[in-house]
Design a protein around this motif. Structure first.
Motif, mmCIF file in Angstrom:
data_model
loop_
_atom_site.group_PDB
_atom_site.id
_atom_site.type_symbol
_atom_site.label_atom_id
_atom_site.label_comp_id
_atom_site.label_asym_id
_atom_site.label_seq_id
_atom_site.Cartn_x
_atom_site.Cartn_y
_atom_site.Cartn_z
ATOM 1 N N SER A 385 -17.910 8.699 -5.149
ATOM 2 C CA SER A 385 -17.598 8.673 -3.711
ATOM 3 C C SER A 385 -16.151 9.128 -3.537
ATOM 4 C CB SER A 385 -17.788 7.258 -3.153
ATOM 5 O OG SER A 385 -17.590 7.240 -1.760
ATOM 6 N N TRP A 386 -15.987 10.338 -3.012
ATOM 7 C CA TRP A 386 -14.676 10.971 -2.983
ATOM 8 C C TRP A 386 -14.266 11.392 -1.576
ATOM 9 C CZ3 TRP A 386 -14.458 15.058 -7.554
ATOM 10 C CH2 TRP A 386 -14.628 14.388 -8.771
ATOM 11 N N ALA A 387 -12.972 11.582 -1.431
ATOM 12 C CA ALA A 387 -12.418 12.291 -0.282
ATOM 13 C C ALA A 387 -11.543 13.414 -0.828
ATOM 14 C CB ALA A 387 -11.595 11.365 0.607
ATOM 15 N N PHE A 388 -11.738 14.610 -0.302
ATOM 16 C CA PHE A 388 -10.832 15.714 -0.599
ATOM 17 C C PHE A 388 -9.873 15.872 0.570
ATOM 18 C CE2 PHE A 388 -14.159 17.411 -3.526
ATOM 19 C CZ PHE A 388 -13.356 17.682 -4.623
ATOM 20 N N GLU A 389 -8.581 15.969 0.267
ATOM 21 C CA GLU A 389 -7.583 16.421 1.225
ATOM 22 C C GLU A 389 -7.242 17.856 0.829
ATOM 23 O OE1 GLU A 389 -6.280 14.965 3.847
ATOM 24 O OE2 GLU A 389 -6.599 12.801 3.613
ATOM 25 N N LEU A 390 -7.647 18.816 1.651
ATOM 26 C CA LEU A 390 -7.517 20.227 1.310
ATOM 27 C C LEU A 390 -6.090 20.734 1.520
ATOM 28 C CD1 LEU A 390 -10.881 21.399 2.908
ATOM 29 C CD2 LEU A 390 -10.428 20.867 0.503
ATOM 30 N N ARG A 391 -5.918 22.053 1.395
ATOM 31 C CA ARG A 391 -4.607 22.669 1.609
ATOM 32 C C ARG A 391 -4.035 22.293 2.962
ATOM 33 N NH1 ARG A 391 -4.488 29.005 -0.278
ATOM 34 N NH2 ARG A 391 -5.609 28.804 -2.245
ATOM 35 N N ASP A 392 -2.682 22.313 3.065
ATOM 36 C CA ASP A 392 -1.813 22.609 1.942
ATOM 37 C C ASP A 392 -0.979 21.368 1.662
ATOM 38 O OD1 ASP A 392 -0.018 22.584 4.079
ATOM 39 O OD2 ASP A 392 0.542 24.682 3.927
ATOM 40 N N GLU A 393 0.130 21.528 0.950
ATOM 41 C CA GLU A 393 0.998 20.384 0.650
ATOM 42 C C GLU A 393 2.097 20.190 1.679
ATOM 43 O OE1 GLU A 393 1.274 19.436 -3.941
ATOM 44 O OE2 GLU A 393 1.854 21.519 -3.584
ATOM 45 N N GLY A 394 2.188 21.085 2.657
ATOM 46 C CA GLY A 394 3.188 20.870 3.691
ATOM 47 C C GLY A 394 3.856 22.127 4.214
ATOM 48 N N ARG A 395 3.416 23.302 3.771
ATOM 49 C CA ARG A 395 3.994 24.523 4.330
ATOM 50 C C ARG A 395 3.502 24.744 5.761
ATOM 51 N NH1 ARG A 395 5.638 27.672 7.024
ATOM 52 N NH2 ARG A 395 6.283 29.835 6.699
ATOM 53 N N PHE A 396 2.211 24.532 5.985
ATOM 54 C CA PHE A 396 1.636 24.735 7.313
ATOM 55 C C PHE A 396 0.984 23.469 7.877
ATOM 56 C CE2 PHE A 396 1.439 28.940 5.258
ATOM 57 C CZ PHE A 396 2.189 29.666 6.159
ATOM 58 N N GLY A 397 0.592 22.536 7.015
ATOM 59 C CA GLY A 397 -0.019 21.292 7.490
ATOM 60 C C GLY A 397 -1.356 21.513 8.159
ATOM 61 N N PHE A 398 -1.546 20.859 9.304
ATOM 62 C CA PHE A 398 -2.836 20.943 9.994
ATOM 63 C C PHE A 398 -3.124 22.344 10.523
ATOM 64 C CE2 PHE A 398 -1.493 16.451 10.765
ATOM 65 C CZ PHE A 398 -2.457 15.866 9.962
ATOM 66 N N VAL A 399 -2.095 23.088 10.877
ATOM 67 C CA VAL A 399 -2.271 24.411 11.478
ATOM 68 C C VAL A 399 -2.219 25.449 10.359
ATOM 69 C CG1 VAL A 399 -1.483 25.977 13.295
ATOM 70 C CG2 VAL A 399 -1.219 23.514 13.591
ATOM 71 N N LEU A 400 -3.294 25.497 9.587
ATOM 72 C CA LEU A 400 -3.388 26.360 8.422
ATOM 73 C C LEU A 400 -3.815 27.760 8.858
ATOM 74 C CD1 LEU A 400 -3.137 25.936 5.264
ATOM 75 C CD2 LEU A 400 -5.640 25.911 5.258
ATOM 76 N N PRO A 401 -3.089 28.802 8.471
ATOM 77 C CA PRO A 401 -3.423 30.153 8.925
ATOM 78 C C PRO A 401 -4.826 30.575 8.520
ATOM 79 C CG PRO A 401 -1.243 30.109 7.919
ATOM 80 C CD PRO A 401 -1.877 28.777 7.637
ATOM 81 N N PRO A 402 -5.482 31.378 9.345
ATOM 82 C CA PRO A 402 -6.850 31.832 9.034
ATOM 83 C C PRO A 402 -6.965 32.546 7.693
ATOM 84 C CG PRO A 402 -6.309 32.328 11.314
ATOM 85 C CD PRO A 402 -5.045 31.835 10.678
ATOM 86 N N ARG A 403 -5.902 33.208 7.259
ATOM 87 C CA ARG A 403 -5.964 33.943 5.992
ATOM 88 C C ARG A 403 -6.185 33.018 4.791
ATOM 89 N NH1 ARG A 403 -0.547 33.927 7.503
ATOM 90 N NH2 ARG A 403 0.901 32.947 6.023
ATOM 91 N N GLN A 404 -6.001 31.710 4.981
ATOM 92 C CA GLN A 404 -6.199 30.780 3.875
ATOM 93 C C GLN A 404 -7.603 30.182 3.845
ATOM 94 O OE1 GLN A 404 -3.285 28.127 2.482
ATOM 95 N NE2 GLN A 404 -1.544 29.210 3.346
ATOM 96 N N ILE A 405 -8.433 30.458 4.844
ATOM 97 C CA ILE A 405 -9.779 29.877 4.889
ATOM 98 C C ILE A 405 -10.586 30.270 3.654
ATOM 99 C CG2 ILE A 405 -11.999 29.892 6.089
ATOM 100 C CD1 ILE A 405 -10.393 30.348 8.706
ATOM 101 N N ARG A 406 -10.624 31.569 3.387
ATOM 102 C CA ARG A 406 -11.442 32.048 2.276
ATOM 103 C C ARG A 406 -10.948 31.531 0.911
ATOM 104 N NH1 ARG A 406 -15.158 36.251 2.195
ATOM 105 N NH2 ARG A 406 -14.490 36.865 4.291
ATOM 106 N N PRO A 407 -9.647 31.622 0.597
ATOM 107 C CA PRO A 407 -9.216 31.076 -0.695
ATOM 108 C C PRO A 407 -9.463 29.582 -0.846
ATOM 109 C CG PRO A 407 -7.358 32.105 0.488
ATOM 110 C CD PRO A 407 -8.587 32.394 1.253
ATOM 111 N N VAL A 408 -9.338 28.822 0.251
ATOM 112 C CA VAL A 408 -9.671 27.393 0.169
ATOM 113 C C VAL A 408 -11.138 27.231 -0.202
ATOM 114 C CG1 VAL A 408 -9.926 25.245 1.470
ATOM 115 C CG2 VAL A 408 -7.878 26.631 1.769
ATOM 116 N N GLY A 409 -12.007 27.979 0.467
ATOM 117 C CA GLY A 409 -13.432 27.907 0.147
ATOM 118 C C GLY A 409 -13.713 28.295 -1.291
ATOM 119 N N GLU A 410 -13.067 29.334 -1.768
ATOM 120 C CA GLU A 410 -13.308 29.807 -3.134
ATOM 121 C C GLU A 410 -12.940 28.752 -4.164
ATOM 122 O OE1 GLU A 410 -12.469 34.557 -2.152
ATOM 123 O OE2 GLU A 410 -10.883 33.298 -3.024
#
Length: 423
Positions: A385-410
Motif C-alpha cells: 500500500s503505497w503513495a507516490f509523490e511525483l515530480r518535482d523536488e521544488g523547481r516548479f512544485g504543483f505547477v509542473l510544465p507540460p513538457r514534463q508530463i511525458r518523462p514523468v509517465g515514462e
C-alpha cells in the motif's frame, strides 16, 4: 503534498474564494528557502509579508508563493533562496495551453500526443472512454460513486485472461485537485499497458493476466474542475462549511484526511479547522467522494485479494509506505515493502535520472491521520500500500510544465512494471 496555511495569507490563496471570483496569480513569485533547521526563525522574518507555504519539510526548506507587492521586501530579508516561478501567473497560463482532443480512430488507441499537454476535465472523460473502446474485450468502465456536485467518479478496470477473480491492483489520482500531473501519469501508464497488451509485450501481458487493475483517475473531480476554472492552487473538494463552523466562508475537505481509520489520532496529522488545507471533515468518511472510495475498495477486498494499492500525488519525489498515523507502529511487512520501494527508486532513476526518497510515511515525510494508504493496508488488507509523490523536488512544485508530463509517465511506467513483477 501537504499545503500548510499560515497567518497573513493573501485572500487569493485562501480557502474562502467564492466560485465567481477567478484567482489571478499574475506577479506572484514562488521561492524555495533553505531553513538549515531553523524554520521558526525563517517564519519569523516572513511574518511581515503575505505568503503561502507550499510544503511541510520545514527542517530542510520552505516553498512559498509571494504576491508581487511583497517580492522586493522578501528579497531584502537576507534569506537563502532559489527561484521556483518568476511569474506564477505566466506559468499557469503555459499549463493551460490545451491541445484540442481529436479522439481516436477505429481499432486504435488515441494519439499519444495527448501526453504533450494538460487537458480540460471533459476531454479526460472522453479519453478514458476511448481507452475502453480500444480494449473492449479486456476492460470495463467502473465507478466509485458520485462527487458532491454530482460528477461520476469514473474509472477503468483492465484484465487479461479470466478477468474478475484475480488479485487486484487499485490506483487512484487527483485526490488533491491541483496535482494535475497525477492523473496524466495514471493515464500514461494505463495507455501503455493497453498498448503493450495489444502488441504482445510479454511483461505487460503477464501483469494483466495475473492481476485485475482498477484505476480511478479523478477522485476529486469537483476540486479538479475548480482548479482549472477558478483557482489553480485549489487542493480540497468543494464541500460547504459545517453549519456550526466559526468561519462560514471556507469550503472544502481534504479527502485524503477523511478515510475512516485513525481519523484523528495524531496531533498535526490533520486539522479540525475547516479553513485549513488538511481539514479532515466533521466525522470519519463524511465526504461522498470518500464514502464511494471506501465502498469500492471494500467490495473488491471482499472478493479479491488486494495485492498493490497506489495513491498518486505530487510533488516531492517520494515512494511512501505504511504507516502515516504512527511512527512507532510498524507495518507487519514493512521491511519487504521498503526494500521493494528502494529497488523501484533505482529503476525510476535509470530512466531520466530522477531521484526518489522512500520509506514509511510518518518517518519519511510527516504524520497523516485518516489517510488512504493506512486504510488500504490495515483495513482492506492490501499487501503493498503505497503513495507516490511525483515530480518535482521544488523547481516548479504543483505547477509542473507540460513538457514534463511525458518523462514523468515514462519513469513511473518502468517503476510500476518493476514493482508489480517483483512483489
Amino acid at each position: 503534498m501537504r499545503f500548510q496555511l499560515l497567518a497573513l495569507l493573501p485572500l487569493a490563496l485562501s480557502s474562502a474564494i467564492p466560485r465567481s471570483e477567478t484567482v489571478n496569480y499574475d506577479g506572484y513569485q514562488a521561492f524555495r528557502i533553505k531553513t538549515h533547521g531553523n524554520a521558526e526563525d525563517v517564519q519569523g522574518k516572513l511574518a511581515s509579508i503575505k505568503y503561502n507555504q507550499w510544503n511541510y519539510r520545514m527542517d530542510e526548506h520552505l516553498d512559498i508563493a509571494v504576491p508581487g507587492k511583497d517580492v522586493e521586501k522578501f528579497k531584502q530579508m537576507g534569506l537563502e533562496w532559489q527561484q521556483m516561478h518568476e511569474d506564477l501567473g505566466a506559468s499557469i497560463r503555459e499549463e493551460k495551453k490545451y491541445k484540442k482532443y481529436s479522439g481516436r480512430k477505429p481499432d486504435s488507441l488515441p494519439d499519444d500526443e495527448w501526453f504533450d499537454t494538460y487537458h480540460p476535465y471533459e476531454d479526460h472523460k472522453q479519453f478514458w472512454e476511448d481507452l475502453h473502446a480500444a480494449f473492449p474485450k479486456n476492460s470495463k468502465m467502473v465507478s466509485s460513486g458520485t462527487s458532491l456536485q454530482g460528477r461520476d467518479l469514473f474509472g477503468l478496470k483492465l484484465y487479461g485472461k479470466q478477468g474478475g477473480n484475480k488479485p487486484a491492483i487499485i490506483w487512484h489520482s487527483n485526490v488533491h485537485a491541483r496535482e494535475w500531473v497525477t492523473s496524466m501519469t495514471t493515464e500514461y501508464i494505463t495507455y501503455n499497458l493497453i498498448d503493450g497488451y495489444r502488441n504482445d509485450d510479454a511483461v505487460v501481458q503477464n501483469i494483466l493476466d495475473t492481476y485485475d487493475l482498477y484505476v480511478i483517475p479523478f477522485v476529486n473531480p469537483d476540486g479538479f474542475v475548480y482548479s482549472q476554472e477558478v483557482n489553480r492552487l485549489w487542493r480540497k473538494n468543494r464541500s460547504p462549511p459545517p453549519p456550526d463552523a466559526a468561519n462560514q466562508t471556507c469550503f472544502g475537505t481534504d479527502v485524503n484526511r477523511n478515510w475512516p481509520w485513525k481519523w484523528n489520532v495524531v496531533r498535526g496529522g490533520s486539522s479540525p479547522d475547516n479553513c485549513a488545507e488538511d481539514y479532515r471533515g466533521e466525522s470519519p468518511g463524511d465526504t461522498p467522494e470518500n464514502q464511494g472510495l471506501v465502498a469500492f475498495v471494500d467490495k473488491i477486498a471482499a472478493k479479491q485479494e488486494i495485492k498493490f494499492y497506489v495513491d498518486w500525488h505530487s510533488y516531492g519525489q517520494y515512494i511512501l509506505t505504511p504507516h502515516g498515523w504512527s511512527c512507532k507502529v510498524v507495518a507487519e511487512n514493512s521491511e519487504e515493502q521498503v526494500d521493494l520501494a528502494g529497488e523501484v527508486k533505482q529503476v525510476i532513476k535509470e530512466v531520466h535520472g530522477t531521484n526518489f526518497t522512500y520509506g514509511p510515511i510518518c518517518d519519511t515525510l510527516y504524520a497523516v491521520n485518516g489517510g488512504s494508504t493506512d486504510y488500504l493496508y490495515d483495513i482492506a488488507g492490501a499487501e503493498y500500500s503505497w503513495a507516490f509523490e511525483l515530480r518535482d523536488e521544488g523547481r516548479f512544485g504543483f505547477v509542473l510544465p507540460p513538457r514534463q508530463i511525458r518523462p514523468v509517465g515514462e519513469e513511473m511506467f518502468e517503476g510500476v512494471k518493476y514493482a508489480i513483477t517483483n512483489m
